[in-house]
Every structure is written in C-alpha cells, then in structure tokens.
Design an enzyme around this catalytic site. Structure first.
Site, mmCIF file in Angstrom:
data_model
loop_
_atom_site.group_PDB
_atom_site.id
_atom_site.type_symbol
_atom_site.label_atom_id
_atom_site.label_comp_id
_atom_site.label_asym_id
_atom_site.label_seq_id
_atom_site.Cartn_x
_atom_site.Cartn_y
_atom_site.Cartn_z
ATOM 1 N N CYS A 1 0.821 -1.219 0.000
ATOM 2 C CA CYS A 1 0.000 0.000 0.000
ATOM 3 C C CYS A 1 0.851 1.264 0.000
ATOM 4 O O CYS A 1 0.404 2.309 -0.454
ATOM 5 C CB CYS A 1 -0.921 -0.007 1.211
ATOM 6 S SG CYS A 1 -1.932 -1.484 1.256
ATOM 7 N N HIS B 1 -3.874 6.763 1.184
ATOM 8 C CA HIS B 1 -4.081 5.444 0.579
ATOM 9 C C HIS B 1 -5.470 4.976 0.974
ATOM 10 O O HIS B 1 -5.870 5.094 2.138
ATOM 11 C CB HIS B 1 -3.005 4.480 1.082
ATOM 12 C CG HIS B 1 -3.411 3.051 0.946
ATOM 13 N ND1 HIS B 1 -3.776 2.508 -0.267
ATOM 14 C CD2 HIS B 1 -3.549 2.052 1.864
ATOM 15 C CE1 HIS B 1 -4.118 1.240 -0.080
ATOM 16 N NE2 HIS B 1 -3.993 0.942 1.196
ATOM 17 N N ASN C 1 -9.953 -1.216 -2.058
ATOM 18 C CA ASN C 1 -8.541 -0.958 -1.748
ATOM 19 C C ASN C 1 -7.690 -1.583 -2.846
ATOM 20 O O ASN C 1 -7.592 -2.807 -2.934
ATOM 21 C CB ASN C 1 -8.231 -1.553 -0.369
ATOM 22 C CG ASN C 1 -6.766 -1.426 0.035
ATOM 23 O OD1 ASN C 1 -5.893 -1.198 -0.797
ATOM 24 N ND2 ASN C 1 -6.506 -1.596 1.321
HETATM 25 O O1 UT7 Z 1 -4.363 -1.489 2.788
HETATM 26 C C1 UT7 Z 1 -3.804 -1.425 4.068
HETATM 27 C C2 UT7 Z 1 -3.993 -2.623 4.846
HETATM 28 N N1 UT7 Z 1 -5.321 -2.985 5.252
HETATM 29 C C3 UT7 Z 1 -6.054 -2.248 6.110
HETATM 30 O O2 UT7 Z 1 -5.756 -1.125 6.419
HETATM 31 C C4 UT7 Z 1 -7.253 -2.912 6.718
HETATM 32 C C5 UT7 Z 1 -7.354 -2.562 8.160
HETATM 33 N N2 UT7 Z 1 -8.398 -3.327 8.875
HETATM 34 C C6 UT7 Z 1 -9.689 -3.198 8.569
HETATM 35 O O3 UT7 Z 1 -10.052 -2.456 7.686
HETATM 36 C C7 UT7 Z 1 -10.686 -3.978 9.411
HETATM 37 O O4 UT7 Z 1 -10.007 -4.660 10.423
HETATM 38 C C8 UT7 Z 1 -11.549 -4.977 8.581
HETATM 39 C C9 UT7 Z 1 -12.526 -4.204 7.740
HETATM 40 C C10 UT7 Z 1 -10.674 -5.850 7.746
HETATM 41 C C11 UT7 Z 1 -12.332 -5.869 9.522
HETATM 42 O O5 UT7 Z 1 -13.125 -5.101 10.408
HETATM 43 P P1 UT7 Z 1 -13.129 -5.421 11.951
HETATM 44 O O6 UT7 Z 1 -14.094 -4.506 12.564
HETATM 45 O O7 UT7 Z 1 -11.711 -5.365 12.446
HETATM 46 O O8 UT7 Z 1 -13.704 -6.883 11.983
HETATM 47 P P2 UT7 Z 1 -13.052 -8.224 12.569
HETATM 48 O O9 UT7 Z 1 -11.967 -8.714 11.688
HETATM 49 O O10 UT7 Z 1 -12.749 -8.012 14.008
HETATM 50 O O11 UT7 Z 1 -14.269 -9.203 12.455
HETATM 51 C C12 UT7 Z 1 -15.520 -8.958 13.147
HETATM 52 C C13 UT7 Z 1 -16.498 -10.030 12.778
HETATM 53 C C14 UT7 Z 1 -15.946 -11.434 12.862
HETATM 54 O O12 UT7 Z 1 -16.977 -12.276 13.317
HETATM 55 P P3 UT7 Z 1 -17.036 -12.743 14.865
HETATM 56 O O13 UT7 Z 1 -15.738 -13.440 15.113
HETATM 57 O O14 UT7 Z 1 -17.179 -11.460 15.642
HETATM 58 O O15 UT7 Z 1 -18.247 -13.608 14.909
HETATM 59 C C15 UT7 Z 1 -15.618 -11.783 11.449
HETATM 60 O O16 UT7 Z 1 -15.684 -13.166 11.190
HETATM 61 O O17 UT7 Z 1 -16.892 -9.841 11.415
HETATM 62 C C16 UT7 Z 1 -16.723 -11.074 10.711
HETATM 63 N N3 UT7 Z 1 -16.385 -10.760 9.335
HETATM 64 C C17 UT7 Z 1 -17.320 -10.555 8.395
HETATM 65 N N4 UT7 Z 1 -18.653 -10.588 8.433
HETATM 66 C C18 UT7 Z 1 -19.321 -10.307 7.290
HETATM 67 C C19 UT7 Z 1 -15.160 -10.610 8.774
HETATM 68 N N5 UT7 Z 1 -15.285 -10.298 7.471
HETATM 69 C C20 UT7 Z 1 -16.617 -10.257 7.213
HETATM 70 C C21 UT7 Z 1 -17.377 -9.982 6.051
HETATM 71 N N6 UT7 Z 1 -18.717 -10.029 6.143
HETATM 72 N N7 UT7 Z 1 -16.805 -9.673 4.868
#
Ligand code: UT7
Length: 333
Positions: free
Chosen positions: A115, A260, A290
């Site tokens: 990124c 980014h 992204n």
């Molecule tokens: O490009 C630079 C690098 N990348 C980034 O900057 C990304 C940075 N991180 C993020 O943007 C966020 O962490 C995400 C958008 C990737 C994830 O959001 P989050 O609020 O951190 O969610 P999480 O990973 O803690 O997951 C929360 C819940 C989980 O379920 P449980 O364990 O709470 O039951 C996941 O399994 O959301 C679930 N989950 C989804 N649910 C529906 C994860 N992905 C999805 C999805 N749809 N696509």
C-alpha cells in the site's frame, strides 16, 4: 541539485463493477457489514481474458503522458509499484516497457511495498531526478488483487476489501520544486500480520506439492485486520506530521490530503484528528475498494480530473500497509 514535479496523471480501472450485493451471492457477507466496516460499495475486478497488470498500467500511463503533452519516447526510466506482478519474475516494469513499445535504451524497476508502494516509487523517482540521472520518469502503481483473494467465506475479511486498478504519474525535472519531500518507514516485525506466503521461497521443500499449497490459507491474503487498523491510524498521522515538520508547514497548509484508500473508516479517523473538512480529504474507496499500490495514483488522477487540484495547491499523500510500511509525500502542484 534538481527538483521534480508531477506533470501528468492518469488511471485505468477494469470494466466489471463488483457490487457488495454480488459478493453476498458468493460468500457469507452483507452489504451493511461491508459499508459499515469499510465504506466500500463496489469495486472493479479484471476480466482475466483481457486485463493484465502491465496492460492496465500502460493504459493509465498513456493518459498521464497525454495530459503531460509527452509521448512514450520521452520516458527515461520506469518505476513500477505492485505486489501483484504478472509473473513471479521478471517484474511488471519490463512488461510495461514492452507494452509502451520502448526498447532497451531505458531501465525499469519494480517496488514491492504494498500500500505504500506508490509513495516509495515516487521517492525513488524523485531521487533519480534530483541527482540529475534522469529527466522524465514514469511512476506507476497497478494491482490485480482479485486473483489473489479467496472469494469464499473463508477469505471474506480480505475479499470484500481488495480490488484491481492502475494509476500513473509522470515525474519531470523542474525549476519549481513539486515533490517537496518524501518520508519512508518500515517495520518488518509485523511482516506476517498482512501477507501472502506463496510462492515465497521460504516454504520447506516437503510442503511444496501444489495441492498442499492450494490447500493452505497461506496461499491467499492473510490479514490481522484489527491490528493493521490500530497501527494504520497511528502511523498515518505520524508520517503526515513528519512531512509537515520537514517543510516547516502546519496542517493548515495542506490543500488536499490523499490517503491510501485502505478503509474509509481509517481516512475518516485521520480527517477527524486533523480537523479537516470533507473537501480537504479525497476518498474514492466507495467505488474502487482498496487497490493497494494503485490507490493513491488512481485517487490523484481522479481528483485532478474533477478539478480538485489546482496550481500551487499543497497535496499530502500518505499510506500504510503490509510490511508494515508507511510513507508520505508533500507536493506543491
Ligand atoms: O491497505 C492497508 C492494509 N489494510 C487495512 O488497512 C485494513 C485494516 N483493517 C480493517 O479495515 C478492518 O479490520 C476490517 C474491515 C478488515 C475488519 O473489520 P473489523 O471490525 O476489524 O472486523 P473483525 O476482523 O474483528 O471481524 C468482526 C467479525 C468477525 O466475526 P465474529 O468473530 O465477531 O463472529 C468476522 O468473522 O466480522 C466477521 N467478518 C465478516 N462478516 C461479514 C469478517 N469479514 C466479514 C465480512 N462479512 N466480509
């Protein structure tokens, strides 16, 4: 010492629009979850029968050259940022060179800083121009993520985020400094928090059977999303402040911040901390997802095309991503 200036920008994205609604038909996710956590409404995925990283980059490059009133023959060097090159090797820089019909009279290098890749590439090009080695450099960020993500429920935390596209900038020697400064950082202690393991050379020989590799989650993008998020918001702000301090400027001097496009929530957090109005932060992640190294040049080109960048404006580019790496550039347009 010479200075460099961006004299043309261009971008190209694949035709196919992949909506959140479509993703709900191939994995367990919802439009609401994706919009609430990332801000993304749709993204572009390539048609593998016609799009490649290099040919998307060539399309973006030709637009940038045309806007700069230059042709392919004016390019002295290519710096190509991508983590999804067409081949494991050689890099996509040489393939872009071929696409543009350029012969062996110029060189091309690839930058693999995810990124932050475009800002690293811009910095490399800026140094070559400052030293007088080259006069006109094509700086490109292009990615095809749709073939690396796991488009099933197993890969949903990354599959809904990453997408495809290309952006380019022509950097040229100038009497008026355009690139005021660039600031590059990395911390390899976090390498495995956001990575694609294969086809890395570190995999033991006994695990190298194709079916073993395909069967492991390591074949796909692995991301510790919440940890990446926490580091990103801190590093983005740090590296923006660093750029301002290096130029004895304050945040009020920034006309437009182009972060980014990692996650709309990250951009909004930075905007809030900087107390910037909406018109001072450019976001297009809603439409493109992204696109890693391509996200900043796509945003730069789109903002320029919308008339949001004018002569003498001060732009701040900032990025954070895999490595971890983070970077910023302060630019006078
Ligand atoms: O490009 C630079 C690098 N990348 C980034 O900057 C990304 C940075 N991180 C993020 O943007 C966020 O962490 C995400 C958008 C990737 C994830 O959001 P989050 O609020 O951190 O969610 P999480 O990973 O803690 O997951 C929360 C819940 C989980 O379920 P449980 O364990 O709470 O039951 C996941 O399994 O959301 C679930 N989950 C989804 N649910 C529906 C994860 N992905 C999805 C999805 N749809 N696509």
């Amino acid at each position: 010492m010479h200075s460099s200036k961006i004299v043309g920008v261009g971008h190209h994205v694949p035709e196919a629009v992949i909506t959140n609604q479509y993703l709900t038909t191939i994995m367990d996710t919802t439009d609401e979850w994706i919009i609430e956590r990332t801000g993304i409404k749709e993204r572009r995925w390539i048609d593998p029968s016609k799009d490649t990283v290099a040919n998307m980059a060539a399309k973006a490059s030709r637009i940038a050259l045309q806007r700069a009133n230059l042709t392919e023959k004016d390019i002295d060097f290519i710096v190509f940022a991508t983590i999804t090159p067409d081949y494991f090797f050689p890099g996509s820089g040489v393939l872009l060179q071929r696409e543009l019909g350029l012969d062996g009279s110029i060189g091309a290098i690839d930058i693999r800083n995810a990124c932050s890749g475009f800002i690293y590439a811009l910095s490399v090009a800026d140094q070559f121009i400052k030293t007088g080695m080259y006069k006109t450099i094509l700086v490109v960020g292009a990615e095809i993520q749709s073939t690396a993500i796991d488009p099933t429920t197993r890969g949903r935390n990354t599959a809904v985020i990453f997408a495809d596209g290309a952006g380019a900038a022509v950097l040229q020697r100038s009497d008026n400094p355009g690139i005021l400064s660039t600031h590059l950082h990395s911390d390899g202690n976090f390498a495995e928090e956001l990575y694609v393991r294969d086809p890395g050379s570190s995999r033991p020989r006994e695990e190298r059977q194709p079916e073993q590799i395909l069967d492991t989650t390591h074949y796909k993008v692995v991301m510790n999303g919440s940890l990446v998020f926490k580091h990103a918001v801190v590093r983005f702000l740090e590296v923006i402040q660093e750029a301002l301090a290096a130029n004895k400027m304050s945040k009020e001097d920034i006309t437009l911040l182009i972060p980014h496009q990692a996650n709309l929530r990250i951009s909004q957090f930075i905007q809030h901390k900087l107390e910037f109005s909406d018109d001072r932060v450019y976001n297009n992640i809603m439409r493109y997802g992204n696109t890693t190294a391509a996200s900043i040049p796509i945003a730069l080109s789109e903002a320029w095309g919308e008339g949001k960048i004018k002569e003498n404006d001060v732009l701040c580019l900032a990025a954070f991503g895999s490595g971890f790496t983070w970077a910023s550039a302060l630019i006078r347009w």
